[in-house]
Motif scaffolding. Sequence first.
Motif, PDB file in Angstrom:
ATOM      1  N   SER A 154       0.768  -1.238   0.000  1.00  0.00           N
ATOM      2  CA  SER A 154       0.000   0.000   0.000  1.00  0.00           C
ATOM      3  C   SER A 154       0.809   1.304   0.000  1.00  0.00           C
ATOM      4  O   SER A 154       0.643   2.143  -0.888  1.00  0.00           O
ATOM      5  CB  SER A 154      -0.912  -0.013   1.227  1.00  0.00           C
ATOM      6  N   GLU A 155       1.667   1.495   0.975  1.00  0.00           N
ATOM      7  CA  GLU A 155       2.331   2.799   1.081  1.00  0.00           C
ATOM      8  C   GLU A 155       3.402   2.976   0.003  1.00  0.00           C
ATOM      9  O   GLU A 155       3.693   4.093  -0.406  1.00  0.00           O
ATOM     10  CB  GLU A 155       2.914   2.990   2.477  1.00  0.00           C
ATOM     11  N   LYS A 156       3.979   1.875  -0.445  1.00  0.00           N
ATOM     12  CA  LYS A 156       4.915   1.971  -1.570  1.00  0.00           C
ATOM     13  C   LYS A 156       4.138   2.362  -2.834  1.00  0.00           C
ATOM     14  O   LYS A 156       4.549   3.228  -3.595  1.00  0.00           O
ATOM     15  CB  LYS A 156       5.627   0.631  -1.786  1.00  0.00           C
ATOM     16  N   ALA A 157       3.014   1.693  -3.027  1.00  0.00           N
ATOM     17  CA  ALA A 157       2.215   1.970  -4.220  1.00  0.00           C
ATOM     18  C   ALA A 157       1.691   3.399  -4.202  1.00  0.00           C
ATOM     19  O   ALA A 157       1.646   4.083  -5.231  1.00  0.00           O
ATOM     20  CB  ALA A 157       1.066   0.977  -4.312  1.00  0.00           C
ATOM     21  N   PHE A 158       1.309   3.866  -3.023  1.00  0.00           N
ATOM     22  CA  PHE A 158       0.872   5.264  -2.896  1.00  0.00           C
ATOM     23  C   PHE A 158       1.972   6.199  -3.387  1.00  0.00           C
ATOM     24  O   PHE A 158       1.699   7.214  -4.029  1.00  0.00           O
ATOM     25  CB  PHE A 158       0.547   5.558  -1.427  1.00  0.00           C
TER      26      PHE A 158
ATOM     27  N   PHE B  38       2.278  -6.217   5.246  1.00  0.00           N
ATOM     28  CA  PHE B  38       2.805  -5.084   4.473  1.00  0.00           C
ATOM     29  C   PHE B  38       4.250  -5.417   4.088  1.00  0.00           C
ATOM     30  O   PHE B  38       5.092  -5.650   4.947  1.00  0.00           O
ATOM     31  CB  PHE B  38       2.763  -3.796   5.298  1.00  0.00           C
ATOM     32  N   SER B  39       4.487  -5.436   2.781  1.00  0.00           N
ATOM     33  CA  SER B  39       5.784  -5.928   2.321  1.00  0.00           C
ATOM     34  C   SER B  39       6.749  -4.809   1.939  1.00  0.00           C
ATOM     35  O   SER B  39       7.859  -5.081   1.503  1.00  0.00           O
ATOM     36  CB  SER B  39       5.555  -6.822   1.100  1.00  0.00           C
ATOM     37  N   TYR B  40       6.334  -3.566   2.098  1.00  0.00           N
ATOM     38  CA  TYR B  40       7.167  -2.466   1.597  1.00  0.00           C
ATOM     39  C   TYR B  40       8.187  -1.973   2.606  1.00  0.00           C
ATOM     40  O   TYR B  40       8.952  -1.067   2.318  1.00  0.00           O
ATOM     41  CB  TYR B  40       6.276  -1.309   1.136  1.00  0.00           C
ATOM     42  N   TYR B  41       8.175  -2.525   3.807  1.00  0.00           N
ATOM     43  CA  TYR B  41       9.210  -2.160   4.770  1.00  0.00           C
ATOM     44  C   TYR B  41       9.602  -3.415   5.536  1.00  0.00           C
ATOM     45  O   TYR B  41       8.859  -4.401   5.552  1.00  0.00           O
ATOM     46  CB  TYR B  41       8.718  -1.060   5.731  1.00  0.00           C
ATOM     47  N   MET B  50       1.867  -3.848  15.450  1.00  0.00           N
ATOM     48  CA  MET B  50       0.782  -2.943  15.044  1.00  0.00           C
ATOM     49  C   MET B  50       1.328  -1.537  14.823  1.00  0.00           C
ATOM     50  O   MET B  50       1.021  -0.867  13.839  1.00  0.00           O
ATOM     51  CB  MET B  50      -0.293  -2.930  16.141  1.00  0.00           C
ATOM     52  N   TYR B  51       2.175  -1.105  15.769  1.00  0.00           N
ATOM     53  CA  TYR B  51       2.765   0.236  15.678  1.00  0.00           C
ATOM     54  C   TYR B  51       3.503   0.424  14.354  1.00  0.00           C
ATOM     55  O   TYR B  51       3.314   1.439  13.660  1.00  0.00           O
ATOM     56  CB  TYR B  51       3.706   0.460  16.871  1.00  0.00           C
ATOM     57  N   GLU B  52       4.335  -0.543  14.000  1.00  0.00           N
ATOM     58  CA  GLU B  52       5.085  -0.404  12.742  1.00  0.00           C
ATOM     59  C   GLU B  52       4.130  -0.349  11.551  1.00  0.00           C
ATOM     60  O   GLU B  52       4.279   0.483  10.653  1.00  0.00           O
ATOM     61  CB  GLU B  52       6.040  -1.591  12.567  1.00  0.00           C
ATOM     62  N   ASP B  53       3.156  -1.243  11.553  1.00  0.00           N
ATOM     63  CA  ASP B  53       2.244  -1.313  10.414  1.00  0.00           C
ATOM     64  C   ASP B  53       1.470  -0.015  10.190  1.00  0.00           C
ATOM     65  O   ASP B  53       1.193   0.361   9.056  1.00  0.00           O
ATOM     66  CB  ASP B  53       1.242  -2.463  10.598  1.00  0.00           C
ATOM     67  N   ARG B  64      13.056   6.507  -0.439  1.00  0.00           N
ATOM     68  CA  ARG B  64      12.459   5.169  -0.404  1.00  0.00           C
ATOM     69  C   ARG B  64      11.602   4.950  -1.667  1.00  0.00           C
ATOM     70  O   ARG B  64      12.136   4.606  -2.687  1.00  0.00           O
ATOM     71  CB  ARG B  64      11.663   4.975   0.892  1.00  0.00           C
ATOM     72  N   HIS B  65      10.331   5.223  -1.589  1.00  0.00           N
ATOM     73  CA  HIS B  65       9.472   4.842  -2.712  1.00  0.00           C
ATOM     74  C   HIS B  65       8.918   6.011  -3.528  1.00  0.00           C
ATOM     75  O   HIS B  65       8.190   5.787  -4.482  1.00  0.00           O
ATOM     76  CB  HIS B  65       8.271   4.036  -2.188  1.00  0.00           C
TER      77      HIS B  65
END
Lengths: 547, 376
Positions: A154-158, B38-41, B50-53, B64-65
């Motif tokens: 999600s946040e990467k795609a955003f 969540f695979s982006y981090y 939960m906090y990280e997510d 980063r992205h």
Amino acid sequence: MSRQSLSKAHKKITELSWDPTFATPATRFATDYRFDKAPKKDPLKQVLRSYFPMEEEKDNRVYGAMDGAIRGNMFRQVQERWMEWQKLFLSIIPFPEISAARAMPMAIGAVPNPQLHNGLAVQMIDEVRHSTIQMNLKRLYMNHYIDPAGFDISEKAFANCYAGTIGRQFGEGFITGDAITAANVYLTLVAETAFTNTLFVAMPAEAAANGDYLLPSVFHSVQSDESRHISNGYSILLMALADEDNRQLLERDLRYAWWNNHCVVDAAIGTFIEYGSKDRRKDRDSYAEMWRRWIYDDYYRSYLIPLEKYGLKIPHDLVEEAWKRIWNQGYVHKVAQFFATGWPVNFWRIDGMTDDDFEWFESKYPGWYAEYGAWWEAYNRLRHPGANKPIAFEDVGYQYPHRCWSCMVPCLVRQDMVVDKVDGQWRTYCSETCAWTDTTAFRPEYEGRATPSMGRLTGKREWETCYHGQDLADIVTDLGYVRDDGKTLIPQPHLDLDDAKKLWTLDDVRGNTFISPNVALNEMSDEEREAHVADYRSRTNITPSMP
Amino acid sequence: MTTQADKPAKAERSFPKPQFTDAEAGALVFPSSTSRAFSYYKPQKMRATMYEDVTFDVQPDPERHLLQGWIYGFADGSSGYPQDWTALKSSDWHRFLDPNEEWEQTIYRNNANVVRQVQQNLANARKAEAYQQWSRSWARFVERHVGAWMHAEQGLGMHVFVAIQRSAPTNMINNALAVNSVHKLRFAQDLALYNLDIEERLDGFDGSAHREVWQSDPAWQGVRENTERLTAVQDWAEALFAANLVFEPLVGELFRSHLVLQISARNGDYTTPTVMGAGENDYDRDLRYTRALFTLLLGDATHGAGNKAVVQEWLERWAPVSLEAARRLQPLWSQSAEKPVRFEDSLDRAKERFARLIEDLGLAAPADRTSERNAK
């Protein structure tokens, strides 16, 4: 709350501030607005002693609903068509929320009113709440909905999707540039006061109609904080109006903020509500009808127009123009069509429209079928791989649009496209107002007046430029929109997960070269460009019906 | 007589018709059907918290992205969350995670619990007419000095912590700063409303005296000057360091823990420590994230040495300011009837704690470690 009355308590906490004599707070964010003559206006009273337990209770209700949804197998009833669009919406919205938190010190630094500072600080922590509660909703969807792909990135795609960038204005616009333009006019006076109505009230109602009662649980809880925020914005506005010199800036900023919010929010929320719903009851409101109620009547007529008596110049023409785009010029339909055209570079799946949908659209927007029906039929015809390319690379009579340099939504009302050479580059704009935003409003001088604090439009504003001349398969790989088998795409132009042969893979999209319309425009000779623009403006871009 | 059959036919109500869609997890197997994280981090441990997510990458970063970069800029050309808004550098700002793991539910649970605890104690005190048992000198101490402290908390909360939570390069840092700010603001209001509570119940208690004390009492001018100077710092990390690692241990804890919490009970007051203790508990949490952040920055493989030099300079700039503020508070130690602690001992304890904090970070403790008692 103790027996001390709220007003007594609020009066007491006004004693907390003082006039510093040793040093004054650092000025981090500049504004061209002046508040020296402003009488101090009180926002809605809020004391933290009552605020924290109240919000905790609101949280408990939301989390109770979440538990209930899981126990009650809500996801057996949600419409996939609806949930797929949530992959986009919930990738975007936590950033505007957290940006609103970050915007608060900008307003606090600009406005000398300690009572208001308290209200703004409470808003700050509200916004942290909103951002994390929405992230958690998305996490729950990822865990319990049939297709987690898209939620999982999600946040990467955003951050790398063209649609995310459009949405990012509704966030970056709160935290950058002139402190009052950003944190008050754009954020509070327009985004929160006007457009959260469609975002957080109208859209959740549609979610419920599509079997999802968690979105309403979360977003109505969020919306119940907004009235305090609106009150903060109103207080700052009244203070700003006390100085004649601010009126020119207010007029500029209201025009920019109104138009940008319309371009961005109506594009997104209009699409989610109209094209994400399976509820086709003829008596349910269309987005246009919701807009008329929530934006035109509740905001424009009940909130903005009464401000004229304080000398505020209201952008009546732009309100009417926005309505014209929604009602007469098919703005939302054209945006949805564009999203669906670009499906391979999305990170969600888009369901095609069916006969039931056609009938509903025709009843709500007479003439809809003649303009969009054949295109959606083509979309359905081309939805599976094997015999055809993605629709954007097939000739269905649809020309890929230029992108607006200012709002970054494409120039979809084609006859209105403005082309201009700005800062040494040919740029396209969806409208006169978006052209004005770049060429006139976001500049260090405005109508002969120095505006040194005003922001700038920056970044690689045309997404397509980033991938000009590249193969579509390489682009999708670079974006990371590939499923865990390493080849199947996350985006699909249908909802058919039951047959692997129906799912597009990298091999299916390879061999299609992506072209940036803006790069191409800048490579044209003057004559070629004039001819191209004339053709663009006059082309109806309507897909012919199949014989 | 009307019958059921006579009633006019009602129009059929229109409402959405839910459908069973079988769109729940596990209904089908297909590529990515089990991709439920969540695979982006990369989470710190094997399983994301939960906090990280709910926190990571919500504030995007061109490193980063963020493909197209920031799309709005300030007039000076900067945009987004510039890393040069502090003199400190990091190989990876995103490595900082708040050890308190603050997100929405923790913020409201913790603060609502504090509110409830304080409220219940004050309700009991009112019922027991506890304030009426205070000596005049103690009531005056609470009126003037406990009252004056509310301003320090408010000033730091509003003009240091709310102000800098726009400035750091990651969401994890900015959220920690935001939570810190509401601790301060809530505590300031707790003290103000406590002051109001007493004023309403104790004859002769001047609920407005705290303002004049804060503004002009010579004992408080060092604290006020320190607070105001902290609000004027541009560099967000310097403001955080000077507030939480210098001012708080040398002045905040000195006043709250080493004075008020020590002497209240001996002066027949069991309510002030509850209110003040809540603030001390907040600081424990706030110190935890501050230490985690500075430990990371000062131990950075690439920039650690440079950061140490910068922070050492900050330390040398701010420690004298806070020590001066602390010393000017000395008259307070002799103003209550019961004086169970000496100022010199209190300040020695504060200085010792401060030195330990600083040395734990690998910095050189300031030269002034002489015992206040020996110095005399």
